[in-house]
Design a protein around this motif. Structure first.
Motif, mmCIF file in Angstrom:
data_model
loop_
_atom_site.group_PDB
_atom_site.id
_atom_site.type_symbol
_atom_site.label_atom_id
_atom_site.label_comp_id
_atom_site.label_asym_id
_atom_site.label_seq_id
_atom_site.Cartn_x
_atom_site.Cartn_y
_atom_site.Cartn_z
ATOM 1 N N ASP A 201 0.647 -1.324 -0.050
ATOM 2 C CA ASP A 201 -0.032 -0.010 0.151
ATOM 3 C C ASP A 201 0.616 1.328 -0.116
ATOM 4 O O ASP A 201 0.493 2.346 0.013
ATOM 5 N N LEU A 202 1.964 1.159 -0.019
ATOM 6 C CA LEU A 202 2.912 2.283 0.097
ATOM 7 C C LEU A 202 3.181 2.763 -1.255
ATOM 8 O O LEU A 202 3.562 2.135 -2.069
ATOM 9 N N PRO A 203 2.722 4.220 -1.427
ATOM 10 C CA PRO A 203 2.887 4.726 -2.949
ATOM 11 C C PRO A 203 4.486 4.655 -3.183
ATOM 12 O O PRO A 203 5.358 5.032 -2.543
ATOM 13 N N HIS A 204 4.580 4.234 -4.479
ATOM 14 C CA HIS A 204 5.934 4.118 -5.081
ATOM 15 C C HIS A 204 6.804 5.683 -4.836
ATOM 16 O O HIS A 204 7.902 5.644 -4.333
ATOM 17 N N GLY A 205 6.048 6.677 -5.192
ATOM 18 C CA GLY A 205 6.674 7.989 -5.188
ATOM 19 C C GLY A 205 6.841 8.471 -3.831
ATOM 20 O O GLY A 205 8.041 8.958 -3.707
ATOM 21 N N LEU A 206 6.279 7.955 -2.821
ATOM 22 C CA LEU A 206 6.563 8.373 -1.579
ATOM 23 C C LEU A 206 7.793 7.478 -1.056
ATOM 24 O O LEU A 206 8.740 8.052 -0.355
ATOM 25 N N GLY A 207 7.976 6.204 -1.384
ATOM 26 C CA GLY A 207 9.165 5.502 -1.019
ATOM 27 C C GLY A 207 10.421 6.148 -1.710
ATOM 28 O O GLY A 207 11.132 6.351 -0.772
ATOM 29 N N LEU A 208 10.119 6.583 -2.909
ATOM 30 C CA LEU A 208 11.384 7.281 -3.462
ATOM 31 C C LEU A 208 11.617 8.586 -2.616
ATOM 32 O O LEU A 208 12.923 8.797 -2.507
ATOM 33 N N ALA A 209 10.598 9.359 -2.228
ATOM 34 C CA ALA A 209 11.032 10.554 -1.717
ATOM 35 C C ALA A 209 11.536 10.428 -0.379
ATOM 36 O O ALA A 209 12.553 11.315 0.051
ATOM 37 N N MET A 210 11.293 9.165 0.255
ATOM 38 C CA MET A 210 11.876 9.451 1.631
ATOM 39 C C MET A 210 13.444 8.718 1.382
ATOM 40 O O MET A 210 14.100 9.198 2.374
ATOM 41 N N LEU A 211 13.733 8.166 0.174
ATOM 42 C CA LEU A 211 15.065 7.744 0.166
ATOM 43 C C LEU A 211 16.036 8.720 -0.590
ATOM 44 O O LEU A 211 17.167 8.573 -0.376
ATOM 45 N N LEU A 212 15.464 9.587 -1.329
ATOM 46 C CA LEU A 212 16.140 10.472 -2.158
ATOM 47 C C LEU A 212 17.046 11.423 -1.576
ATOM 48 O O LEU A 212 18.364 11.336 -2.053
ATOM 49 N N PRO A 213 17.020 12.061 -0.619
ATOM 50 C CA PRO A 213 18.002 12.877 0.209
ATOM 51 C C PRO A 213 19.205 11.996 0.695
ATOM 52 O O PRO A 213 20.327 12.387 0.470
ATOM 53 N N ALA A 214 19.003 10.705 1.070
ATOM 54 C CA ALA A 214 20.079 9.543 1.590
ATOM 55 C C ALA A 214 20.840 9.298 0.553
ATOM 56 O O ALA A 214 22.110 9.196 0.482
ATOM 57 N N VAL A 215 20.096 9.088 -0.610
ATOM 58 C CA VAL A 215 20.817 8.459 -1.876
ATOM 59 C C VAL A 215 21.753 9.740 -2.370
ATOM 60 O O VAL A 215 22.880 9.350 -2.760
ATOM 61 N N VAL A 216 21.273 11.011 -2.500
ATOM 62 C CA VAL A 216 22.112 11.937 -2.863
ATOM 63 C C VAL A 216 23.292 12.172 -1.689
ATOM 64 O O VAL A 216 24.251 12.578 -2.518
ATOM 65 N N LYS A 217 23.170 12.080 -0.804
ATOM 66 C CA LYS A 217 24.089 12.335 0.075
ATOM 67 C C LYS A 217 25.298 11.339 0.047
ATOM 68 O O LYS A 217 26.591 11.669 -0.052
ATOM 69 N N HIS A 218 25.144 10.065 -0.281
ATOM 70 C CA HIS A 218 25.857 8.862 -0.561
ATOM 71 C C HIS A 218 26.563 8.925 -2.178
ATOM 72 O O HIS A 218 27.619 8.430 -2.232
ATOM 73 N N ILE A 219 25.801 9.345 -3.136
ATOM 74 C CA ILE A 219 26.352 9.482 -4.485
ATOM 75 C C ILE A 219 26.945 10.918 -4.739
ATOM 76 O O ILE A 219 27.826 10.787 -5.641
#
Length: 317
Positions: A201-219
């Motif tokens: 039930d988790l919206p795909h876009g919300l999942g992505l939004a929650m991960l995005l800042p951490a991904v940017v930090k690491h790449i």
């Protein structure tokens, strides 16, 4: 759903498949179009790579969201719920033969879906511009995508029936789809698929939004110049120096908060105890290994765990 639709099509001899909706319905249509050519196969066979298809029935995509880009790309995704898998496939023969993108079909999107689908497009270019396979074309489209989203997403949220805002968000979604069709994806999608596989039930876009800042930090240290240019409309102070990774990541997170996406993984039921399971799913779900192989830094278990851990709580606190 894929298997049920395939059986219906086989029964009346369908010669084409029409997908009406967002990413899930159109991806379902793509999957059914393949299986109509292989009626003895199932959706699980397709998404667990138990056979190698070479053809599909013609596909017509009628898009109703401005985020997925699937109406212009060769990718499809489905969930195998009992295995908590959300694999991805990619074949040239599932490009839609026709795609209809009409902003008038987007004006009734609820506010949260307007946010979530648009952040899907944002993540498409965040990844496509920074993969090992990226190229100037994907990066150019990424820059324009972020410019359009930063300008028109607030307008669509304030005035949902603003056709100009919907038009440019839809255009941004389409060119983001083209960007990642050429540049491919990596961490954010590979790590989100386990989230929405475990919690369908988790919206795909919300999942992505929650991960995005951490991904940017690491790449960011490995892709600083590119990401500084891509995110110029959101983080105008970015200079493209590796040492500003956390600053840029926090500014992107603050922008997400400003458009109404404030959730982190703990807010949707994930915790420290889930990190090992999510990491295992990211590394073992069929098809996600190909995405991880495209990451600009080594996609080992330690990095994946660190991204999940950094996504549990706001970076800004």
């Amino acid at each position: 759903m894929i298997d049920e639709a395939k059986e219906m099509g086989v029964e009346f001899g369908a010669q084409a498949v029409i997908g009406i909706g967002g990413g899930s319905p159109i991806d379902t249509a793509k999957s059914v179009a393949i299986l109509l050519e292989y009626p003895d196969k199932t959706g699980k066979d397709l998404y667990e790579f138990k056979f190698k298809p070479t053809k599909a029935k013609p596909i017509i995509a009628i898009n109703t969201t401005h985020g997925t880009g699937t109406e212009v790309d060769r990718f499809a995704v489905a969930s195998i719920l009992e295995k908590e898998y959300k694999p991805a496939i990619a074949y040239d023969f599932i490009y839609p033969l026709y795609a209809i993108d009409d902003p008038a079909l987007m004006t009734k999107l609820p506010a949260n879906q307007t946010r979530y689908v648009t952040i899907d497009a944002l993540n498409h270019v965040n990844e496509a511009a920074t993969t090992k396979a990226t190229n100037p074309y994907s990066i150019l489209l990424a820059q324009e995508t972020v410019r359009l989203i930063s300008r028109y997403l607030p307008a669509a949220l304030a005035h949902p029936e603003n056709l100009q805002a919907r038009y440019y968000l839809l255009y941004a979604s389409a060119i983001a789809g083209i960007s990642f069709d050429n540049g491919l994806l990596h961490f954010t999608h590979a790590l989100e698929h386990p989230l929405s596989a475990v919690k369908p039930d988790l919206p795909h876009g919300l999942g992505l939004a929650m991960l995005l800042p951490a991904v940017v930090k690491h790449i960011y240290p490995a892709t600083a110049e590119i990401l500084a240019e891509v995110y110029r409309p959101i983080v105008p102070e970015a200079k493209g120096y590796p040492g500003e990774a956390e600053f840029v990541a926090k500014r992107i997170e603050q922008w997400l908060f400003s458009i109404g996406i404030k959730e982190k993984l703990t807010d949707v039921g994930f915790g420290e105890d889930d990190i090992d399971k999510l990491t295992k799913l990211a590394m073992e779900t069929p098809g996600l290994d190909g995405l991880l192989a495209m990451a600009p830094v080594e996609a080992n278990e330690d990095v994946i765990r660190a991204i999940y851990r950094d996504s549990l709580y706001p970076l800004s606190e």
